[in-house]
Design an enzyme around this catalytic site. Sequence first.
Site, short mmCIF file in Angstrom:
data_model
loop_
_atom_site.label_atom_id
_atom_site.label_comp_id
_atom_site.label_asym_id
_atom_site.label_seq_id
_atom_site.Cartn_x
_atom_site.Cartn_y
_atom_site.Cartn_z
N CYS A 295 -5.85 2.23 6.00
CA CYS A 295 -6.94 1.20 6.63
C CYS A 295 -6.43 -0.13 7.70
CB CYS A 295 -6.51 -0.47 5.02
SG CYS A 295 -4.86 -0.74 5.15
N HIS B 138 0.59 -0.99 -0.04
CA HIS B 138 -0.12 -0.26 0.04
C HIS B 138 1.15 0.88 -0.20
CE1 HIS B 138 -4.66 -1.82 1.81
NE2 HIS B 138 -3.52 -3.07 1.36
N GLU C 80 1.08 3.98 1.88
CA GLU C 80 1.35 4.58 3.25
C GLU C 80 2.25 3.85 3.73
OE1 GLU C 80 -1.38 3.37 1.91
OE2 GLU C 80 -3.38 3.89 3.15
N CYS D 192 -2.23 0.06 6.93
CA CYS D 192 -1.92 1.12 7.19
C CYS D 192 -1.71 2.00 8.15
CB CYS D 192 -2.18 2.52 6.03
SG CYS D 192 -1.41 0.70 4.98
#
Length: 151
Positions: free
Chosen positions: A83, A53, A55, A86
């Site tokens: 999410c 991801h 992040e 993250c």
Amino acid sequence: MTYEDAMRLALAEADAAAARGEVPVGAVVLDEHGEVLAAAGNDRESTADPTAHAEVLALRRAAARRGEWRLGGCTLVVTLEPCTMCAGAAVLARVDRIVYGATDDKGGAVGSLWDVVRDRRLNHRPEVVMGVLADECGTAIKRFFATRRIR
């Protein structure tokens, strides 16, 4: 650098991710002086890595650049509400604040569906700034998925 300026950089990362066929999420890590330490866009599809991801990638790059995993004084700026993975990574990295654009009602963990970062049981709770360039960030995601549904 303002949060809006940083979010525009994150949006550029999101656009680059979309051009690679990735969900358009971008992230930037600012140091305590507001300088960019790292930036990334989603990269799950091309790397076959479920943790890639934006992040997480930006946090990894920022930690590598600093030479330590603790990112105290730093700000994570991301186009979409993080999410659970993250949000947890941001807490574990000890960032001072999380700034995000669009809310994620289906998977957000910074106040929408869950609120991982403000759980009083944790020893670190970053400040949260939400809604920075929210319309632009939300439009990028909606546009991406709209083109996928047409096919």
